[in-house]
Design a protein around this motif. Structure first.
Motif: not given
Length: 83
Positions: A5-10, A22-28, A39-42, A71-77
């Motif tokens: 879903n493009k909009k994604g969760p809130t 260190t804070c890397l990003f805010k993610y929905r 997902f990069k769009e989220r 496009p997405a980022l696959k997180i390393v465990g």
């Protein structure tokens, strides 16, 4: 397969480097499970200079990939934590 879903969760979560906190990003993020992919769009706010690399300790925490054609980022465990 259906695209995410493009909009994604809130609800947003802060994603931190597990090595230096260190804070890397805010993610929905949707759901209550573990963080496996982003997902990069989220991504609401991105604090990294180099993609998939911590700006403080330069640890690689993810790999760029395509998941269901998006496009997405696959997180390393074990490389990131989130609140």
């Amino acid at each position: 397969m259906a695209k995410p879903n493009k909009k994604g969760p809130t609800r947003t979560v802060d994603i931190f480097c597990s090595k230096c906190k260190t804070c890397l990003f805010k993610y929905r993020k949707g759901g209550k499970g573990a963080l496996i992919k982003c997902f990069k769009e989220r991504i609401a706010e991105d604090y990294t200079q180099l993609s998939c690399t911590c700006p403080q300790c330069y640890q690689v925490f993810a790999r760029e990939t395509l998941i269901r054609g998006t496009p997405a980022l696959k997180i390393v465990g074990g490389k990131v934590t989130f609140h």
